[in-house]
Design a protein around this motif. Structure first.
Motif, PDB file in Angstrom:
ATOM      1  N   ARG A 268      16.684  33.762  -2.836  1.00 41.05           N
ATOM      2  CA  ARG A 268      15.813  34.202  -1.087  1.00 41.05           C
ATOM      3  C   ARG A 268      16.839  35.109  -1.141  1.00 41.05           C
ATOM      4  O   ARG A 268      18.187  35.735  -1.330  1.00 41.05           O
ATOM      5  N   ILE A 269      15.982  36.995  -0.083  1.00 45.53           N
ATOM      6  CA  ILE A 269      17.152  38.276   0.199  1.00 45.53           C
ATOM      7  C   ILE A 269      16.669  38.176   0.780  1.00 45.53           C
ATOM      8  O   ILE A 269      16.113  37.917   1.717  1.00 45.53           O
ATOM      9  N   LEU A 270      18.085  38.629   1.840  1.00 41.24           N
ATOM     10  CA  LEU A 270      18.094  39.255   3.242  1.00 41.24           C
ATOM     11  C   LEU A 270      18.208  39.982   3.408  1.00 41.24           C
ATOM     12  O   LEU A 270      19.576  40.876   2.749  1.00 41.24           O
ATOM     13  N   ILE A 271      17.637  40.995   4.076  1.00 43.48           N
ATOM     14  CA  ILE A 271      17.592  42.678   3.960  1.00 43.48           C
ATOM     15  C   ILE A 271      18.193  42.811   5.506  1.00 43.48           C
ATOM     16  O   ILE A 271      17.381  43.271   6.011  1.00 43.48           O
ATOM     17  N   ARG A 272      19.371  43.315   5.632  1.00 40.61           N
ATOM     18  CA  ARG A 272      20.237  43.653   7.038  1.00 40.61           C
ATOM     19  C   ARG A 272      20.453  45.181   6.938  1.00 40.61           C
ATOM     20  O   ARG A 272      20.797  46.055   6.265  1.00 40.61           O
ATOM     21  N   ASP A 311       8.021  47.736  -1.853  1.00 41.39           N
ATOM     22  CA  ASP A 311       8.971  47.443  -2.501  1.00 41.39           C
ATOM     23  C   ASP A 311      10.017  46.326  -3.102  1.00 41.39           C
ATOM     24  O   ASP A 311      10.342  45.885  -4.726  1.00 41.39           O
ATOM     25  N   LEU A 312       9.699  45.679  -1.550  1.00 44.57           N
ATOM     26  CA  LEU A 312      10.201  44.173  -2.533  1.00 44.57           C
ATOM     27  C   LEU A 312       9.067  43.481  -3.257  1.00 44.57           C
ATOM     28  O   LEU A 312       9.323  43.006  -4.398  1.00 44.57           O
ATOM     29  N   THR A 313       7.733  44.168  -2.418  1.00 45.16           N
ATOM     30  CA  THR A 313       6.094  43.169  -3.698  1.00 45.16           C
ATOM     31  C   THR A 313       6.413  43.841  -4.900  1.00 45.16           C
ATOM     32  O   THR A 313       6.514  43.200  -5.871  1.00 45.16           O
ATOM     33  N   GLU A 314       6.839  44.859  -5.024  1.00 48.39           N
ATOM     34  CA  GLU A 314       7.319  45.969  -5.862  1.00 48.39           C
ATOM     35  C   GLU A 314       7.862  44.946  -7.441  1.00 48.39           C
ATOM     36  O   GLU A 314       7.778  44.986  -8.341  1.00 48.39           O
ATOM     37  N   ALA A 315       9.150  44.640  -6.611  1.00 46.96           N
ATOM     38  CA  ALA A 315      10.124  44.038  -7.223  1.00 46.96           C
ATOM     39  C   ALA A 315       9.576  42.003  -8.034  1.00 46.96           C
ATOM     40  O   ALA A 315      10.889  41.784  -8.348  1.00 46.96           O
ATOM     41  N   PHE A 317       8.906  40.269  -5.236  1.00 44.34           N
ATOM     42  CA  PHE A 317       9.304  38.809  -4.307  1.00 44.34           C
ATOM     43  C   PHE A 317       8.101  38.632  -3.194  1.00 44.34           C
ATOM     44  O   PHE A 317       7.588  39.904  -3.275  1.00 44.34           O
ATOM     45  N   LYS A 318       8.251  37.894  -2.145  1.00 46.68           N
ATOM     46  CA  LYS A 318       6.835  37.337  -1.397  1.00 46.68           C
ATOM     47  C   LYS A 318       7.418  36.670  -0.325  1.00 46.68           C
ATOM     48  O   LYS A 318       8.686  35.930   0.121  1.00 46.68           O
ATOM     49  N   GLY A 319       6.673  36.168   0.712  1.00 47.79           N
ATOM     50  CA  GLY A 319       7.398  35.627   1.793  1.00 47.79           C
ATOM     51  C   GLY A 319       7.787  36.973   2.555  1.00 47.79           C
ATOM     52  O   GLY A 319       8.415  36.302   3.117  1.00 47.79           O
ATOM     53  N   ALA A 335      13.195  37.983   2.151  1.00 52.97           N
ATOM     54  CA  ALA A 335      11.716  37.280   1.489  1.00 52.97           C
ATOM     55  C   ALA A 335      12.413  36.472   0.144  1.00 52.97           C
ATOM     56  O   ALA A 335      13.402  36.190  -0.427  1.00 52.97           O
ATOM     57  N   HIS A 336      11.083  36.390  -0.670  1.00 52.04           N
ATOM     58  CA  HIS A 336      11.548  34.913  -2.218  1.00 52.04           C
ATOM     59  C   HIS A 336      11.280  35.003  -3.291  1.00 52.04           C
ATOM     60  O   HIS A 336       9.924  36.497  -3.261  1.00 52.04           O
ATOM     61  N   ILE A 337      11.890  35.289  -4.050  1.00 49.78           N
ATOM     62  CA  ILE A 337      11.625  35.376  -5.274  1.00 49.78           C
ATOM     63  C   ILE A 337      10.506  34.617  -5.743  1.00 49.78           C
ATOM     64  O   ILE A 337      10.432  33.211  -5.715  1.00 49.78           O
TER      65      ILE A 337
END
Length: 337
Positions: A268-272, A311-315, A317-319, A335-337
């Motif tokens: 999972r990724i967290l972007i603050r 940008d997350l989708t392109e990398a 990531f989903k959710g 998001a999570h990978i």
């Protein structure tokens, strides 16, 4: 049917306009005093302008003018010809530790030197020249890292509270600075470990913090550039705290792809960061912070949720969702990978 609330239009009087254009005055006096460390040199004593100028090796006339200005705005107290720190000032502007704001005030001084070049930036299309303070560029960079701790240490536990449960055995803190968020996370999750990944000049500060807080055995501090160097792998949770605004959209896509490659499957990724509304004028904090990025970086800015999501989708990531919404830097996209 309830009628929509009507707001009175802002009336820009001459006085209000001039109050904005002259607001630099108090800020400049405060940041100069912080750069010269006048509050710490006064400490708990009562000093004259002459004695302070002599001990600090400063111009006596300048010190007298600055001390009187600080007294006029209430940061100092004067009896006769002797000056003392206001009690609140002594608690917050004489150090960089918990509760202190000296570092962030100094960083604001660095920001002002760049903001003063805004019209030039608009003409040239290039970010502002970095003009160092009287303390020099290395000290300015250290103040920036310490400033992030001044700002984040009080709010990190609250933000993490709102994000729980944070399942993960290893946190990857990308651009983690001196380790403020890592410390807060590991104190909440005693079985977890972590990796701080930041530039070589920052990592010694992170290592020192981990050593001083007894967390060094649980944290690996790795030096590198998140755009050009391999990001350490093996984590199931990644945090990018106040990182993406420093970068262009193209750089953000590279960063997200690099983080995706470093995370364990399902990680999972967290972007603050600040999340802008589609109109880009709300929140006001974000619209003004975009100016800070304009004068400070080649391509950074503040971004909408749709931009971050794309940008997350392109990398890969989903959710993708807003896990926490705020009007400043404390919104979080998950998001999570």
């Amino acid at each position: 049917m309830t009628q929509p609330q009507q707001h009175e239009p802002t009336r820009w009087t001459r006085e209000r306009l001039l109050a904005i254009s002259s607001s630099y005055q108090k800020a400049c006096v405060l940041t100069a005093a912080a750069d010269l460390d006048l509050f710490a040199q006064i400490g708990s004593d009562a000093v004259t302008a002459e004695s302070l100028a002599e001990s600090a090796h400063l111009d006596a006339r300048a010190v007298a003018v600055i001390l009187d200005a600080l007294t006029a705005i209430g940061l100092l107290e004067r009896t006769g010809c002797e000056y003392r720190n206001h009690p609140d000032v002594a608690a917050s502007l004489t150090h960089d530790g918990p509760g202190g704001v000296r570092a962030i005030v100094r960083h604001h001084g660095s920001c002002m030197r760049r903001w003063a070049q805004l019209a030039h930036v608009a003409r040239t299309g290039h970010c502002a020249e970095r003009v160092p303070s009287v303390r020099g560029p290395e000290a300015d960079h250290e103040s920036f890292i310490l400033a992030m701790d001044n700002v984040n240490a009080p709010i990190a536990p609250m933000v993490l509270d709102d994000l729980e449960p944070l399942a993960g055995t290893c946190l990857l803190d990308v651009g983690g600075g001196s380790g403020t968020w890592m410390k807060a996370f590991l104190e909440r999750h005693p079985q977890a470990t972590g990796m701080i990944f930041d530039l070589p000049e920052v990592i010694p500060m992170a290592q020192t913090r981990m050593d001083n807080t007894g967390l060094s055995e649980r944290v690996r501090c790795v030096a590198g550039n998140y755009l050009t160097d391999p990001i350490p792998s093996g984590s199931d949770l990644a945090l990018l705290s106040a990182v993406i605004h420093q970068n262009s959209r193209a750089q953000i896509r590279t960063l997200f792809a690099n983080v995706a490659g470093a995370l364990n499957p399902g990680g999972r990724i967290l972007i603050r960061d600040v999340i802008m509304k589609p109109d880009r004028i709300e929140p006001e904090y974000g619209a003004l912070f975009a100016v800070n990025m304009l004068v400070s970086t080649a391509g950074g800015g503040t971004y909408t949720f749709d931009e971050i999501s794309d940008d997350l989708t392109e990398a890969g990531f989903k959710g993708i969702e807003v896990a926490r919404e705020d009007t400043n830097m404390n919104s979080v996209v998950s998001a999570h990978i």
